[in-house]
Scaffold this motif. Structure first.
Motif, PDB file in Angstrom:
ATOM      1  N   ARG A  48      40.585  37.654  -8.367  1.00  0.00           N
ATOM      2  CA  ARG A  48      39.758  37.989  -6.649  1.00  0.00           C
ATOM      3  C   ARG A  48      39.659  39.008  -6.981  1.00  0.00           C
ATOM      4  O   ARG A  48      39.112  39.463  -6.535  1.00  0.00           O
ATOM      5  CB  ARG A  48      41.417  38.301  -5.771  1.00  0.00           C
ATOM      6  CG  ARG A  48      41.582  38.546  -4.352  1.00  0.00           C
ATOM      7  CD  ARG A  48      42.517  38.265  -3.336  1.00  0.00           C
ATOM      8  NE  ARG A  48      41.882  38.884  -1.716  1.00  0.00           N
ATOM      9  CZ  ARG A  48      42.865  38.459  -1.026  1.00  0.00           C
ATOM     10  NH1 ARG A  48      44.251  38.024  -0.808  1.00  0.00           N
ATOM     11  NH2 ARG A  48      42.208  38.455   0.252  1.00  0.00           N
ATOM     12  N   ALA A  49      40.467  40.033  -7.768  1.00  0.00           N
ATOM     13  CA  ALA A  49      39.642  41.670  -7.915  1.00  0.00           C
ATOM     14  C   ALA A  49      38.188  41.416  -8.435  1.00  0.00           C
ATOM     15  O   ALA A  49      37.797  42.591  -8.032  1.00  0.00           O
ATOM     16  CB  ALA A  49      40.497  42.509  -9.112  1.00  0.00           C
ATOM     17  N   ALA A  50      38.298  40.964  -9.464  1.00  0.00           N
ATOM     18  CA  ALA A  50      36.985  40.977 -10.204  1.00  0.00           C
ATOM     19  C   ALA A  50      35.900  40.531  -8.804  1.00  0.00           C
ATOM     20  O   ALA A  50      34.312  40.295  -9.315  1.00  0.00           O
ATOM     21  CB  ALA A  50      36.721  39.752 -11.221  1.00  0.00           C
ATOM     22  N   SER A  51      36.188  39.751  -7.694  1.00  0.00           N
ATOM     23  CA  SER A  51      34.837  39.053  -7.275  1.00  0.00           C
ATOM     24  C   SER A  51      34.407  40.095  -6.278  1.00  0.00           C
ATOM     25  O   SER A  51      33.423  39.858  -6.005  1.00  0.00           O
ATOM     26  CB  SER A  51      35.734  37.683  -6.043  1.00  0.00           C
ATOM     27  OG  SER A  51      36.548  38.702  -5.316  1.00  0.00           O
ATOM     28  N   LYS A  52      35.211  41.329  -6.652  1.00  0.00           N
ATOM     29  CA  LYS A  52      35.364  42.054  -4.458  1.00  0.00           C
ATOM     30  C   LYS A  52      34.352  43.010  -5.804  1.00  0.00           C
ATOM     31  O   LYS A  52      34.660  43.314  -7.244  1.00  0.00           O
ATOM     32  CB  LYS A  52      36.465  42.963  -4.874  1.00  0.00           C
ATOM     33  CG  LYS A  52      37.374  42.379  -3.901  1.00  0.00           C
ATOM     34  CD  LYS A  52      38.248  43.244  -3.421  1.00  0.00           C
ATOM     35  CE  LYS A  52      39.284  42.436  -2.126  1.00  0.00           C
ATOM     36  NZ  LYS A  52      40.606  42.962  -2.029  1.00  0.00           N
ATOM     37  N   GLY A  53      33.581  43.904  -4.992  1.00  0.00           N
ATOM     38  CA  GLY A  53      32.587  44.959  -5.471  1.00  0.00           C
ATOM     39  C   GLY A  53      30.697  44.479  -5.213  1.00  0.00           C
ATOM     40  O   GLY A  53      30.397  43.640  -3.612  1.00  0.00           O
ATOM     41  N   ALA A  54      30.042  43.766  -5.823  1.00  0.00           N
ATOM     42  CA  ALA A  54      28.548  43.568  -6.029  1.00  0.00           C
ATOM     43  C   ALA A  54      28.408  41.893  -5.860  1.00  0.00           C
ATOM     44  O   ALA A  54      28.994  41.351  -5.576  1.00  0.00           O
ATOM     45  CB  ALA A  54      28.275  43.689  -6.966  1.00  0.00           C
ATOM     46  N   PHE A  55      27.500  41.889  -4.776  1.00  0.00           N
ATOM     47  CA  PHE A  55      26.779  40.372  -4.606  1.00  0.00           C
ATOM     48  C   PHE A  55      26.909  39.674  -6.260  1.00  0.00           C
ATOM     49  O   PHE A  55      26.213  40.226  -6.653  1.00  0.00           O
ATOM     50  CB  PHE A  55      26.132  40.592  -3.354  1.00  0.00           C
ATOM     51  CG  PHE A  55      27.043  41.126  -1.293  1.00  0.00           C
ATOM     52  CD1 PHE A  55      27.636  40.739  -0.855  1.00  0.00           C
ATOM     53  CD2 PHE A  55      26.512  42.526  -1.620  1.00  0.00           C
ATOM     54  CE1 PHE A  55      28.405  41.386  -0.145  1.00  0.00           C
ATOM     55  CE2 PHE A  55      26.547  43.181  -0.211  1.00  0.00           C
ATOM     56  CZ  PHE A  55      28.070  41.907  -0.161  1.00  0.00           C
ATOM     57  N   PRO A  56      26.733  38.497  -5.751  1.00  0.00           N
ATOM     58  CA  PRO A  56      26.348  37.509  -7.108  1.00  0.00           C
ATOM     59  C   PRO A  56      25.185  37.934  -6.676  1.00  0.00           C
ATOM     60  O   PRO A  56      24.189  38.023  -8.380  1.00  0.00           O
ATOM     61  CB  PRO A  56      26.344  36.515  -6.699  1.00  0.00           C
ATOM     62  CG  PRO A  56      27.618  36.219  -4.757  1.00  0.00           C
ATOM     63  CD  PRO A  56      27.809  38.185  -4.310  1.00  0.00           C
ATOM     64  N   GLU A  58      23.225  40.123  -6.723  1.00  0.00           N
ATOM     65  CA  GLU A  58      22.566  41.760  -7.254  1.00  0.00           C
ATOM     66  C   GLU A  58      22.235  41.264  -8.881  1.00  0.00           C
ATOM     67  O   GLU A  58      21.966  42.476  -9.549  1.00  0.00           O
ATOM     68  CB  GLU A  58      23.492  42.287  -6.982  1.00  0.00           C
ATOM     69  CG  GLU A  58      23.234  42.837  -5.494  1.00  0.00           C
ATOM     70  CD  GLU A  58      24.500  43.993  -4.900  1.00  0.00           C
ATOM     71  OE1 GLU A  58      25.741  43.808  -6.102  1.00  0.00           O
ATOM     72  OE2 GLU A  58      24.618  44.613  -3.720  1.00  0.00           O
ATOM     73  N   ALA A  59      23.351  40.286  -8.980  1.00  0.00           N
ATOM     74  CA  ALA A  59      23.338  40.290 -11.224  1.00  0.00           C
ATOM     75  C   ALA A  59      22.599  39.407 -11.114  1.00  0.00           C
ATOM     76  O   ALA A  59      22.142  38.570 -12.519  1.00  0.00           O
ATOM     77  CB  ALA A  59      24.443  40.008 -11.464  1.00  0.00           C
ATOM     78  N   MET A  60      21.635  38.744 -10.095  1.00  0.00           N
ATOM     79  CA  MET A  60      20.737  37.591 -10.258  1.00  0.00           C
ATOM     80  C   MET A  60      18.688  37.829 -10.905  1.00  0.00           C
ATOM     81  O   MET A  60      18.791  38.859 -10.384  1.00  0.00           O
ATOM     82  CB  MET A  60      20.773  36.868  -9.028  1.00  0.00           C
ATOM     83  CG  MET A  60      21.433  35.852  -9.170  1.00  0.00           C
ATOM     84  SD  MET A  60      22.155  34.706  -7.407  1.00  0.00           S
ATOM     85  CE  MET A  60      20.562  33.135  -7.616  1.00  0.00           C
ATOM     86  N   SER A  61      18.697  37.025 -11.810  1.00  0.00           N
ATOM     87  CA  SER A  61      16.906  37.286 -12.230  1.00  0.00           C
ATOM     88  C   SER A  61      16.597  37.047 -10.519  1.00  0.00           C
ATOM     89  O   SER A  61      16.621  36.164  -9.901  1.00  0.00           O
ATOM     90  CB  SER A  61      16.651  36.563 -13.303  1.00  0.00           C
ATOM     91  OG  SER A  61      16.703  35.456 -13.000  1.00  0.00           O
TER      92      SER A  61
END
Length: 126
Positions: A48-56, A58-61
């Motif tokens: 749960r903590a790891a899922s908070k923050g950036a939207f998926p 944002e890390a996509m090519s």
């Protein structure tokens, strides 16, 4: 759970079938895999903590975002079809186009133009 053949999971866009059950309401359909994944995420503090923050995305090519666009459009089209089903239900219950339009914040005519079925309900005043 009910099979939703012809529908897709609103999260991963996997089509529902006899083998892949979808559940949902108000337009969203969710497959068993996504339910399990979200359940695991909600009940594991580290996940749960790891899922908070950036939207998926944002890390996509750029290629991954482009590849996802058809899934986004399919989900939007599915939700539009659900809206039509809900308006059909309201019309079957003799709810007027004026009331539907008022609820959607548009005129009776705008509601009718968007939701009336070709060859079907053409009544503007009913």
């Amino acid at each position: 759970m009910v099979a939703r053949e012809g529908k897709i999971c609103s999260f991963c866009a996997t089509p529902g079938s006899r083998d892949l059950q979808l559940v949902g309401g108000l337009g969203a359909q969710v497959c068993e895999t996504c339910i399990d994944d979200f359940h695991a995420l909600l009940h594991d503090p580290e996940k749960r903590a790891a899922s908070k923050g950036a939207f998926p995305w944002e890390a996509m090519s750029d290629a991954e975002v482009l590849a996802t666009l058809p899934q986004i459009m399919a989900s939007a089209e599915q939700n539009n079809a659900f809206a039509h089903e809900w308006v059909d239900l309201l019309r079957e219950r003799n709810i007027s186009w004026a009331e539907i339009g008022r609820t959607l914040g548009v005129s009776r005519q705008a509601a009718w133009e968007r939701f009336a079925r070709k060859g079907g309900d053409k009544s503007e005043t009913a």
